[in-house]
Design an enzyme around this catalytic site. Structure first.
Site: not given
Lengths: 326, 326, 326, 326
Positions: B24, B26, B28, B108, B131, B158, B174, B190, B215
């Site tokens: 979009r 690019v 416009r 690319s 990535d 979780r 990744g 995490a 623990k």
């Protein structure tokens, strides 16, 4: 019958979103009606081991919007033994718990039924499972949330399926019941659903491929109920890959993210109504019933009925899916 | 140098959320500056096969919020051949396309570089990959959205991990770069991240287990970058299961849902700025550069640089993760 | 009766999420059963002005997940006149449209009823409104999505209410029907709901304040149905501020964001079933009925009934809200 | 200088999503480095009144994903007095708090600065405000979440704007800084933004209307920063309604829902890094600095600088918005 002064509440089996809303409803409705409430941790395991703590109205503040269960949950092998259930009963005696509210699925209700028969303990069940497979209730707590989670995930997968002209096999939970698979297929605009009730493997594949999806569509999504027996989505994907090597076939297994997350509006309302209904049932002297919702009304379902019968899928939905995925 | 009148735009490689916002922008910005714009479908494949269609400002209405790419994308083996690139050039000649904007990842940009050298075609690259592994730009289009998607999924996981006292290994995308794994680990709270840059397998496991998580914690989540080489999350889960059979260990592989979905605010803004930046670059006579963002400013990165160097992870983040997961 | 070959479909009145899913279902189910389908833009206005375009199965691809209505919608004053309806009928003649499917709320169904009587045109209605106020159907398309949107917003507002110890009055849509207000109050754990069916102003306030919320709670949320008559949330907030200047009282009016957004799983399934049901009804020779859902089954409701009666709120829910907000 | 053994942490001013993540990071990083941590409730008010409680690593479990602030927040008039600050200091002495970490916006940092000068107390600030208006840091905790919330809301509003061909004026927070308005306008594909930095009222309107939006667009969205001075969105909507009565103009004021909600991935990472950075700063003997992020690196900004200068908007973004909304 002994007067009930103190009610114990526990969650058991696989967790489902809305269990916290149910705990909150049971707790507040009970306190509102003059009962004392004790929370039992880790399901029947905690009942056996005495993991018990009194719950106040404050303890259940700000939990209605949270996934999982604040009381934790577990599957208990010990509760399936006579000795285990004896210990559980001892805990109730020691803690002064006169009645139990059990939030869980098929196995949990079955456990409650046996326990109630052995010890003459008033037990009330609440249907808490994402699979929606308990008879006597139109919906179970957690099902609507899981359905929305799946649909949001498939929406994302469709973005990439469309961008790459791919066929995706998406595996969802429900190894014995196709509610999640069939309804998420309709809701996500999937091209087909493969469900346990109708796992006519080859036919389904033929139907799907035979429909010649590449004539009108560049990408496709097939929802598959998990199945330890036949291998689920991975199995079907492999077959298609082998027969149609020209297609770009991918698999995504949604897994445990289907269980968690903030409950949907519907699940919160359902859990609130059923939780309050559990206390109403106790006040009315009911025992050994599951509180269900039928035709948008709270109903009492005897344990024996809730677990005995298979809940049927609405076959008319298969026609809807077929017509709309053209 | 030939005057540029018509700009072609394509998306290539794996899709990333925000690619539509880039198309979009690019389109416009180009039209706003007097250029004609042609959309090329299915990446370099479409350029080879002549799948081209003019784009108006209306054609890119209401796409900024959509995942995937309206121009579709593909990986093209043919474009890696001299003959393929010749056909691509012929299409450009036939369609009157004077310059190319390529939205995609490492492969690319590499393709664009070779093509630009062979045919003296002005090419501008936009970094589009979840990535975040392109050198010279702080962020790539799609990374922030994928990161948020992962974090939302881990939040759900979780809920169930905590309810059941489980250890979850969650595999994210990744395979060559740990940005998604490391940052989603920090953002989701995490307990550990296992990343390609530091896949010291045994040590990580030792560290994680040795820290004695039981623990202080009942449940744990470990984020693992996918790895076709060592088996990823499944591999680590198996090891832990074997060494510590007392733990309830589960695996979820998030898969392709990480690619899709409505782009985050940041990705939309980034794509808008970089897309407009591509047209600015063309107006300034730039060619064969990737438009990047560095220190919140639009920068031009020569193709050779963007693909040559590995983008380093910020090691200070490992310390943050370690301290905050105690 | 004339054989029906071509079915026109339009959306009318306020937009509701799920209308696109309904358009898709009507279109695909109709084509599947051999009908031609024409989309009419901007509701009855477009029917009057001849804004008509044939719809193919492809035209309704990838719309099931989108909010709003691809056919646009409007309220038409002209259709309320004899001349307007004459023009609408002329368009149908000219376009060869033999039957109409109207997706909308009370006013739209009323318009369909009058039109059907005047011109002997088979009309089928689908209940599309976020207010859930059509008689004869348990739910309307858009209601579940709006409910979820409200609940997500109130969850956010609760974060800030709790952090600052504030009372919030949150205004939601539904000026004539309290479904959204009452059910979002239960689902969000709000302390009270003020609804049109029971707008006993002073009493409600007394009840709310009298309950002495500050004894057990530091923050509170009251959901208020919009009300042009009495001023809605702003009005109640002002009263509380005046009587209890020590409280930090705030207002949020959710407004039009309640209408849009990707439809919930339930709304997509409902819209799909009702859309397919509309074509079933036409095949069965039904006319001038609204397709509704009752006890989870598709039902036909005569227009006269759908618009004549007020749909009652379930009063038992008020008790649930009261008990659970202690 | 006294050895620091115990660190106090508080949140102050308007709440922002990510404050909990910051509290968690400060607490865990401090404990990890051998400090004791005390949480102070309700900002400076709680410091004055002695609302203090020790925090353990467990106390901040599962808060990273929650909106609001677990320590609550307030604006304190008393802390602006000499007497108030004396009481605050007394609390610190009594509780053995040697250093303070203050999470908040402009006013909170200003308070910290005065307090630090008067009592020689080491103070570290963390920028926590959705407005993003603190100098010396590229982003503030809460800004990215608020931006995403706004964009999601505007996406919903666009559905209904498009369906009805309407112009919407959407009011967002940021009375003194246009970051939220300008960037949400770009991200949501809005047609214009009216911001405090450039509130050339009439010109903006002229520009917007003069652009003749009805030539290419049927619906429009204008984002307006709130403004108690000129009336904000309502004011602009009224003007447009008066001048162009043919347009269907609506207003939505997003209000406090912009503050809450689960923090975005970016805000969680930012809060984690800055929180850990605060403890690093204390270990390095820093005092009276705000921890900021600049060019993706943690930096220390003297209080005097953070609050003295206005943070400038990137003017190049105005050009981006103008070009892309054609």
């Amino acid at each position: 019958m002994k007067t009930i002064k103190c009610i114990g509440v526990l969650t058991s089996g696989g967790d489902a979103s809305g269990m916290n809303a149910a705990i909150r409803a049971v707790t507040r409705s009970a306190i509102c009606n003059g009962f004392k409430v004790k929370g039992i941790y880790r399901g029947y395991e905690g009942l056996i081991n005495g993991e018990v703590k009194e719950l106040t109205t404050q303890d259940v503040s700000s939990v209605i919007q949270r996934g999982g269960t604040m009381l934790k949950t577990a599957r208990s092998a010990e509760f399936q033994t006579v000795e285990g259930r004896k210990k559980a009963y001892d805990t109730m005696q020691r803690e002064g718990i006169d009645a139990l509210v059990i939030i869980g699925g098929n196995g949990s209700i079955t456990g409650a039924r046996i326990f109630a028969e052995e010890y003459d303990v008033p037990c009330i069940g609440l249907p808490g499972t994402i699979d929606n497979d308990l008879y006597g209730t139109d919906f179970t707590i957690g099902y609507d949330t899981a359905l929305n989670t799946i649909v949001e995930c498939v929406d994302k997968i469709r973005d990439t399926a469309t961008s790459h002209d791919r066929i995706f096999f998406v595996e969802v939970m429900g190894r014995d019941a196709g509610f999640l698979a069939q309804n998420s297929a309709i809701a996500s605009g999937a091209e087909a659903a493969i469900i346990p009730e109708d796992r006519t493997d080859v036919d389904q594949l033929e139907k799907f491929i035979g429909r010649g999806f590449r004539k009108t569509k560049n990408s496709s999504i097939v929802i598959v109920s998990e199945s330890p027996k036949d291998g689920g989505a991975m199995h079907y994907a492999e077959r298609v890959k082998k027969e149609y090597p020209q297609y770009d076939v991918r698999v995504t297994i949604l897994g445990h993210l289907q269980r968690g997350g903030s409950p949907s509006a519907y699940d919160r309302i359902l859990a609130s109504r059923l939780g309050a209904g559990a206390i109403d049932a106790i006040l009315e002297g009911q025992r050994n019933v599951m509180i269900g919702i039928h035709n948008d009304e709270v109903v009492y379902v005897p344990f024996s009925e809730a677990i005995k019968k298979d809940k049927p899928l609405d076959k008319s939905l298969i026609k809807v899916l077929d017509e709309l995925s053209i």
